[in-house]
Design a protein around this motif. Structure first.
Motif, PDB file in Angstrom:
ATOM      1  N   PRO A  67       0.768  -1.165   0.100  1.00  0.00           N
ATOM      2  CA  PRO A  67      -0.159   0.026   0.088  1.00  0.00           C
ATOM      3  C   PRO A  67       0.888   1.396  -0.086  1.00  0.00           C
ATOM      4  N   SER A  68       2.045   1.052   0.139  1.00  0.00           N
ATOM      5  CA  SER A  68       2.911   2.339   0.364  1.00  0.00           C
ATOM      6  C   SER A  68       3.321   2.679  -1.231  1.00  0.00           C
ATOM      7  N   THR A  69       3.082   1.832  -2.119  1.00  0.00           N
ATOM      8  CA  THR A  69       3.725   2.070  -3.424  1.00  0.00           C
ATOM      9  C   THR A  69       2.730   1.960  -4.748  1.00  0.00           C
ATOM     10  N   GLU A  70       1.668   1.323  -4.164  1.00  0.00           N
ATOM     11  CA  GLU A  70       0.604   0.866  -5.176  1.00  0.00           C
ATOM     12  C   GLU A  70      -0.743   0.944  -4.656  1.00  0.00           C
ATOM     13  N   ASP A  71      -1.710   0.967  -5.589  1.00  0.00           N
ATOM     14  CA  ASP A  71      -3.024   0.878  -5.224  1.00  0.00           C
ATOM     15  C   ASP A  71      -3.646  -0.373  -5.007  1.00  0.00           C
ATOM     16  N   CYS A  72      -4.046  -0.729  -3.716  1.00  0.00           N
ATOM     17  CA  CYS A  72      -4.461  -1.951  -3.158  1.00  0.00           C
ATOM     18  C   CYS A  72      -5.818  -2.106  -2.928  1.00  0.00           C
ATOM     19  N   SER A  73      -6.613  -1.099  -3.576  1.00  0.00           N
ATOM     20  CA  SER A  73      -8.068  -1.284  -3.460  1.00  0.00           C
ATOM     21  C   SER A  73      -8.592  -2.690  -3.879  1.00  0.00           C
ATOM     22  N   CYS A  74      -9.688  -3.423  -3.241  1.00  0.00           N
ATOM     23  CA  CYS A  74     -10.336  -4.197  -3.764  1.00  0.00           C
ATOM     24  C   CYS A  74     -11.641  -3.912  -4.090  1.00  0.00           C
ATOM     25  N   TYR A  75     -12.410  -4.579  -5.189  1.00  0.00           N
ATOM     26  CA  TYR A  75     -13.808  -4.535  -5.419  1.00  0.00           C
ATOM     27  C   TYR A  75     -14.233  -5.867  -5.317  1.00  0.00           C
ATOM     28  N   ARG A  76     -15.702  -5.989  -5.268  1.00  0.00           N
ATOM     29  CA  ARG A  76     -16.377  -7.264  -5.140  1.00  0.00           C
ATOM     30  C   ARG A  76     -16.982  -7.339  -6.334  1.00  0.00           C
ATOM     31  N   GLY A  77     -16.652  -8.677  -6.999  1.00  0.00           N
ATOM     32  CA  GLY A  77     -17.011  -9.067  -8.322  1.00  0.00           C
ATOM     33  C   GLY A  77     -17.419 -10.676  -8.353  1.00  0.00           C
ATOM     34  N   ARG A  78     -17.832 -11.165  -9.441  1.00  0.00           N
ATOM     35  CA  ARG A  78     -18.121 -12.472  -9.679  1.00  0.00           C
ATOM     36  C   ARG A  78     -16.790 -13.014  -9.956  1.00  0.00           C
ATOM     37  N   TYR A  79     -16.706 -14.216  -9.638  1.00  0.00           N
ATOM     38  CA  TYR A  79     -15.619 -15.108  -9.745  1.00  0.00           C
ATOM     39  C   TYR A  79     -15.769 -15.629 -11.295  1.00  0.00           C
ATOM     40  N   SER A  80     -14.538 -15.502 -11.963  1.00  0.00           N
ATOM     41  CA  SER A  80     -14.756 -15.882 -13.500  1.00  0.00           C
ATOM     42  C   SER A  80     -13.344 -16.401 -13.772  1.00  0.00           C
ATOM     43  N   TYR A  81     -13.478 -17.705 -14.489  1.00  0.00           N
ATOM     44  CA  TYR A  81     -12.245 -18.327 -14.755  1.00  0.00           C
ATOM     45  C   TYR A  81     -11.372 -17.571 -15.840  1.00  0.00           C
ATOM     46  N   ASN A  82     -11.859 -16.630 -16.606  1.00  0.00           N
ATOM     47  CA  ASN A  82     -11.621 -15.809 -17.530  1.00  0.00           C
ATOM     48  C   ASN A  82     -10.767 -14.863 -17.047  1.00  0.00           C
ATOM     49  N   LYS A  83     -10.665 -14.388 -15.869  1.00  0.00           N
ATOM     50  CA  LYS A  83      -9.900 -13.451 -15.281  1.00  0.00           C
ATOM     51  C   LYS A  83      -8.450 -13.790 -14.587  1.00  0.00           C
ATOM     52  N   SER A  84      -7.376 -13.832 -15.204  1.00  0.00           N
ATOM     53  CA  SER A  84      -6.088 -14.307 -14.801  1.00  0.00           C
ATOM     54  C   SER A  84      -5.917 -13.824 -13.040  1.00  0.00           C
ATOM     55  N   ILE A  85      -6.310 -12.364 -13.270  1.00  0.00           N
ATOM     56  CA  ILE A  85      -6.109 -11.787 -11.730  1.00  0.00           C
ATOM     57  C   ILE A  85      -6.849 -12.612 -10.823  1.00  0.00           C
ATOM     58  N   GLY A  86      -8.111 -12.858 -11.115  1.00  0.00           N
ATOM     59  CA  GLY A  86      -8.947 -13.705 -10.264  1.00  0.00           C
ATOM     60  C   GLY A  86      -8.282 -15.200  -9.811  1.00  0.00           C
ATOM     61  N   LEU A  87      -7.826 -15.829 -10.782  1.00  0.00           N
ATOM     62  CA  LEU A  87      -7.355 -17.039 -10.504  1.00  0.00           C
ATOM     63  C   LEU A  87      -6.147 -16.888  -9.647  1.00  0.00           C
ATOM     64  N   GLU A  88      -5.189 -15.905 -10.076  1.00  0.00           N
ATOM     65  CA  GLU A  88      -4.089 -15.608  -8.979  1.00  0.00           C
ATOM     66  C   GLU A  88      -4.310 -15.424  -7.811  1.00  0.00           C
ATOM     67  N   ASN A  89      -5.265 -14.197  -7.485  1.00  0.00           N
ATOM     68  CA  ASN A  89      -5.690 -13.857  -6.100  1.00  0.00           C
ATOM     69  C   ASN A  89      -6.309 -14.999  -5.449  1.00  0.00           C
ATOM     70  N   ILE A  90      -6.929 -15.996  -6.070  1.00  0.00           N
ATOM     71  CA  ILE A  90      -7.428 -17.210  -5.377  1.00  0.00           C
ATOM     72  C   ILE A  90      -6.333 -18.150  -5.004  1.00  0.00           C
ATOM     73  N   LYS A  91      -5.564 -18.402  -5.838  1.00  0.00           N
ATOM     74  CA  LYS A  91      -4.150 -19.111  -5.348  1.00  0.00           C
ATOM     75  C   LYS A  91      -3.531 -18.723  -4.453  1.00  0.00           C
ATOM     76  N   CYS A  92      -3.220 -17.234  -4.180  1.00  0.00           N
ATOM     77  CA  CYS A  92      -2.572 -16.887  -3.280  1.00  0.00           C
ATOM     78  C   CYS A  92      -3.129 -16.935  -2.056  1.00  0.00           C
ATOM     79  N   TYR A  93      -4.730 -16.573  -2.134  1.00  0.00           N
ATOM     80  CA  TYR A  93      -5.348 -16.723  -0.895  1.00  0.00           C
ATOM     81  C   TYR A  93      -5.401 -17.960  -0.360  1.00  0.00           C
ATOM     82  N   ASP A  94      -5.513 -18.688  -1.060  1.00  0.00           N
ATOM     83  CA  ASP A  94      -5.346 -20.423  -0.557  1.00  0.00           C
ATOM     84  C   ASP A  94      -4.024 -20.610   0.146  1.00  0.00           C
ATOM     85  N   ASP A  95      -3.050 -20.273  -0.769  1.00  0.00           N
ATOM     86  CA  ASP A  95      -1.798 -20.341   0.195  1.00  0.00           C
ATOM     87  C   ASP A  95      -1.562 -19.497   1.399  1.00  0.00           C
TER      88      ASP A  95
END
Length: 154
Positions: free
Chosen positions: A114-142
């Motif tokens: 948050p010191s160097t970039e925008d860390c805002s989150c939005y609420r959206g539907r999960y979509s397999y087409n969004k690479s950012i969504g898949l990446e976030n899910i993998k990281c959160y699971d880790d």
């Protein structure tokens, strides 16, 4: 008050029960990142408190506390990914279990500084087409696995 004026030092006195700053004519001092000076009763090195950090050299000329306050990672949908240490800010993550994703479109890391970039989150539907969504899910699971393993050790 001091000659030369660069010899002026005003620092927190940790010996007193109340929040008091003392000033003194003393030669300037510097410390490496992550530390500050305090009176105890003389000048001593002290680590930054848990809610502050010092990413560069600390000087007694003009400073009395570690420079930056740590970010909270408590905006809508955010959680703390790493608490950081005395030299760096916290890192945030969006809570994908509740449907939150980073607003920024980045394919780098799952966490955000948050010191160097925008860390805002939005609420959206999960979509397999969004690479950012898949990446976030993998990281959160880790992250959940790490938390679970850490809690089981205690």
């Amino acid at each position: 008050m001091c000659k030369p004026t660069t010899n002026y030092t005003c620092l927190f006195d940790i010996n007193l029960q109340i929040n008091v700053y003392r000033d003194k004519c003393n030669r300037p001092r510097i410390l490496g990142p992550g530390y500050k000076y305090v009176f105890q009763p003389n000048l001593n090195r002290a680590a930054c408190s848990g809610n502050r950090y010092q990413p560069f050299i600390f000087e007694t000329v003009g400073y009395s506390d570690c420079t930056f306050q740590k970010s909270f990672c408590n905006s809508l949908g955010q959680e703390t990914y790493e608490h950081g240490d005395t030299t760096v800010d916290r890192k945030c993550i969006c809570n994908t279990n509740k449907g939150y994703f980073f607003v920024r479109n980045s394919k780098q890391q799952c966490h955000c500084n948050p010191s160097t970039e925008d860390c805002s989150c939005y609420r959206g539907r999960y979509s397999y087409n969004k690479s950012i969504g898949l990446e976030n899910i993998k990281c959160y699971d880790d992250l959940k696995m790490t938390r679970k393993m850490f809690l089981e050790d205690t």
